[in-house]
Design a protein around this motif. Sequence first.
Motif, PDB file in Angstrom:
ATOM      1  N   UNK A  37       0.799  -1.209   0.000  1.00 46.62           N
ATOM      2  CA  UNK A  37       0.000   0.000   0.000  1.00 46.62           C
ATOM      3  C   UNK A  37       0.831   1.257   0.000  1.00 46.62           C
ATOM      4  N   UNK A  38       0.194   2.329   0.422  1.00 49.53           N
ATOM      5  CA  UNK A  38       0.834   3.637   0.606  1.00 49.53           C
ATOM      6  C   UNK A  38       0.043   4.349   1.691  1.00 49.53           C
ATOM      7  N   UNK A  39       0.481   5.557   2.049  1.00 52.04           N
ATOM      8  CA  UNK A  39      -0.197   6.191   3.167  1.00 52.04           C
ATOM      9  C   UNK A  39      -0.099   7.704   3.170  1.00 52.04           C
ATOM     10  N   UNK A  40      -0.822   8.284   4.125  1.00 47.62           N
ATOM     11  CA  UNK A  40      -0.818   9.722   4.411  1.00 47.62           C
ATOM     12  C   UNK A  40      -1.401   9.886   5.804  1.00 47.62           C
ATOM     13  N   UNK A  41      -1.401  11.111   6.325  1.00 46.85           N
ATOM     14  CA  UNK A  41      -2.046  11.370   7.618  1.00 46.85           C
ATOM     15  C   UNK A  41      -3.050  12.501   7.461  1.00 46.85           C
ATOM     16  N   UNK A  42      -3.953  12.609   8.428  1.00 49.83           N
ATOM     17  CA  UNK A  42      -5.063  13.552   8.322  1.00 49.83           C
ATOM     18  C   UNK A  42      -4.586  14.987   8.114  1.00 49.83           C
ATOM     19  N   UNK A  43      -3.737  15.497   9.022  1.00 46.20           N
ATOM     20  CA  UNK A  43      -3.359  16.902   8.924  1.00 46.20           C
ATOM     21  C   UNK A  43      -2.549  17.181   7.662  1.00 46.20           C
ATOM     22  N   UNK A  44      -1.780  16.205   7.219  1.00 48.90           N
ATOM     23  CA  UNK A  44      -0.915  16.408   6.065  1.00 48.90           C
ATOM     24  C   UNK A  44      -1.657  16.331   4.741  1.00 48.90           C
ATOM     25  N   UNK A  45      -2.830  15.711   4.713  1.00 48.94           N
ATOM     26  CA  UNK A  45      -3.535  15.434   3.461  1.00 48.94           C
ATOM     27  C   UNK A  45      -4.893  16.117   3.362  1.00 48.94           C
ATOM     28  N   UNK A  46      -5.656  16.170   4.450  1.00 51.02           N
ATOM     29  CA  UNK A  46      -7.056  16.576   4.363  1.00 51.02           C
ATOM     30  C   UNK A  46      -7.263  18.054   4.038  1.00 51.02           C
ATOM     31  N   UNK A  47      -6.540  18.958   4.690  1.00 48.89           N
ATOM     32  CA  UNK A  47      -6.867  20.374   4.577  1.00 48.89           C
ATOM     33  C   UNK A  47      -8.197  20.653   5.269  1.00 48.89           C
ATOM     34  N   UNK A  48      -8.939  21.638   4.767  1.00 47.72           N
ATOM     35  CA  UNK A  48     -10.269  21.966   5.296  1.00 47.72           C
ATOM     36  C   UNK A  48     -10.254  22.108   6.816  1.00 47.72           C
ATOM     37  N   UNK A  49      -9.253  22.808   7.343  1.00 47.39           N
ATOM     38  CA  UNK A  49      -9.056  22.819   8.794  1.00 47.39           C
ATOM     39  C   UNK A  49     -10.157  23.568   9.543  1.00 47.39           C
ATOM     40  N   UNK A  50     -10.839  24.473   8.864  1.00 49.24           N
ATOM     41  CA  UNK A  50     -11.893  25.242   9.538  1.00 49.24           C
ATOM     42  C   UNK A  50     -13.290  24.881   9.035  1.00 49.24           C
ATOM     43  N   UNK A  51     -13.403  23.787   8.316  1.00 45.33           N
ATOM     44  CA  UNK A  51     -14.679  23.445   7.694  1.00 45.33           C
ATOM     45  C   UNK A  51     -15.448  22.397   8.487  1.00 45.33           C
ATOM     46  N   UNK A  52     -16.746  22.496   8.410  1.00 41.52           N
ATOM     47  CA  UNK A  52     -17.664  21.452   8.869  1.00 41.52           C
ATOM     48  C   UNK A  52     -17.424  21.023  10.312  1.00 41.52           C
ATOM     49  N   UNK A  53     -17.118  21.989  11.171  1.00 44.56           N
ATOM     50  CA  UNK A  53     -17.059  21.705  12.595  1.00 44.56           C
ATOM     51  C   UNK A  53     -15.717  21.306  13.157  1.00 44.56           C
ATOM     52  N   UNK A  54     -14.699  21.163  12.302  1.00 50.92           N
ATOM     53  CA  UNK A  54     -13.378  20.809  12.835  1.00 50.92           C
ATOM     54  C   UNK A  54     -12.813  21.966  13.642  1.00 50.92           C
ATOM     55  N   UNK A  55     -12.148  21.652  14.752  1.00 53.14           N
ATOM     56  CA  UNK A  55     -11.499  22.660  15.578  1.00 53.14           C
ATOM     57  C   UNK A  55      -9.990  22.423  15.600  1.00 53.14           C
ATOM     58  N   UNK A  56      -9.199  23.405  16.056  1.00 56.60           N
ATOM     59  CA  UNK A  56      -7.735  23.293  15.972  1.00 56.60           C
ATOM     60  C   UNK A  56      -7.166  22.132  16.772  1.00 56.60           C
ATOM     61  N   UNK A  57      -6.111  21.565  16.216  1.00 57.89           N
ATOM     62  CA  UNK A  57      -5.311  20.557  16.907  1.00 57.89           C
ATOM     63  C   UNK A  57      -3.982  21.175  17.299  1.00 57.89           C
ATOM     64  N   UNK A  58      -3.192  20.446  18.055  1.00 53.87           N
ATOM     65  CA  UNK A  58      -1.870  20.946  18.447  1.00 53.87           C
ATOM     66  C   UNK A  58      -0.982  21.159  17.233  1.00 53.87           C
ATOM     67  N   UNK A  59      -1.252  20.452  16.161  1.00 47.83           N
ATOM     68  CA  UNK A  59      -0.473  20.655  14.937  1.00 47.83           C
ATOM     69  C   UNK A  59      -0.789  22.026  14.336  1.00 47.83           C
ATOM     70  N   UNK A  60      -2.069  22.380  14.267  1.00 46.17           N
ATOM     71  CA  UNK A  60      -2.445  23.717  13.793  1.00 46.17           C
ATOM     72  C   UNK A  60      -1.738  24.791  14.612  1.00 46.17           C
TER      73      UNK A  60
END
Length: 493
Positions: A37-60
């Motif tokens: 397979x291959x991979x990615x992680x949420x913060x590195x791939x998803x974007x949309x950090x302020x959309x649809x109810x997501x709130x900041x993480x320590x990475x932000x």
Amino acid sequence: MAQILSLLVTIFLALASSGRCSNVYSRKDFPEGFAFGAGASAYQWEGAVNEDGRKPSVWDTLVHSRNTSNGDITCDGYHKYKEDVQLMVETGLNAYRFSISWSRLIPNGRGHVNPKGLQFYKNFIQQLVNHGIEPHVTLYHDDHPQSIEDEYGGWLNRRMIKDFTAYADVCFREFGSNVKFWTTINEANIYSIGGYGNGFTPPGRCSPPGCSSGNSSTEPYIVGHNLLLAHASVSRLYKRKYKDIQGGSVGISIFLLGFKPSTSSKDDELALQRAKAFYFGWILGPLTFGDYPDEMKTAVGLRLPVFSEEESEQVKGSSDFIGIMQYLAATVANMKSKPSHPDFDSDMGAFVNLIGNYSAFNEKYAVVPWAMEAVLDHIKQSYGNPPLYILENDLQDTPRIEYLQAYIGAVLKSIRNGSNTRGYFVWSFMDLFELLTGYDYSYGLYSVNFSDPHRKRSPKLSAHWYSAFLKGNTIFLGSQDIAQLQSDFSSSS
């Protein structure tokens, strides 16, 4: 793609006829059911950090506080996941590794589940399953909600164990019918060092003056201890509540180097054993034997947390598999004198010198497949030969084909020598936001045009090679041939 594959096959046939492919193998040589397979992680791939109810993480918080590039949009996978799954199908992946954003699913860290975040992951997972791609889900990839960090200090506080277990419970309940492979913590050892020893990764803590707050001599060990207890808690929950129904497995992942001593001296050999104890044994020791290695107890002393008898029994045997991140080889030399302010490196009492002039900001990987073999063999010999998945192993594209050929071959050799390795995942499926280097270095099989509002994806030469290998076309190239092919590919692109 057809023209590139034709050129690859032509070169392969020329090499094979000239006798230069003595180590040729194919996907068929791997055990039945082996995951590629291959991979990615949420913060590195998803974007949309302020959309649809997501709130900041320590990475932000970390990247914005340092005014560096960030993952606010990155690949925009949140909106483009269907397109990306189609690329996975075209490539020939039979597995895909990704993480769930705790901040998107449960924005405040506990309590209210965000319905839009929940639906996104359900849709994405279903899309993978519908196309015959096995989801391998990481619950935590360095990105807990900032609200938890603000409230009680995150992983420095044992309250985190309860909140993390409750978050995992939601994931198992909502996604477990389609997910059979769960990794609790990404790179548990390196996360503890990076986040709390040198401040490179979230939440960016270390002893002043390197960081504004933290204690590099104690916090990495406290966090590592709490990560192990949280992993054991989640594993226990899954076995009690879900395993009989869902039939999945729960593991943890760690970052490992292939070590060899700098010289044949006794001091360097002892330093090598300490390095293995600190890198391998810190996490694998408790998981296998219920306690930390003696070398760590001696060196760290009272700064190393102690498992109660009950905790020891809970942690021991709590991983169904171990995920391995393996990129680098290193020589190890004895550290004769220690600094007055101890940290992980000085506690280890060894200088670890990476082979290949690698640094966080200047990646020049050496192609040394013996490092992969050494890691897999040490786990087999010292920790009961548990099931293993190579969850990350890759580098930038120009030398990547040579690297992939060598390391996949090393994995196959280790399997033939008795290693219980069950999967290999390239990092990463596409170019991503990288925490230490932003967008300056790209590791994807597919390039992403980050200047394009649509974030157009394009296959690199390595994507063509990996796809050909996965589809049964055994193609092996020498360094000069790869360089020539890369030049031709770049010109045609």
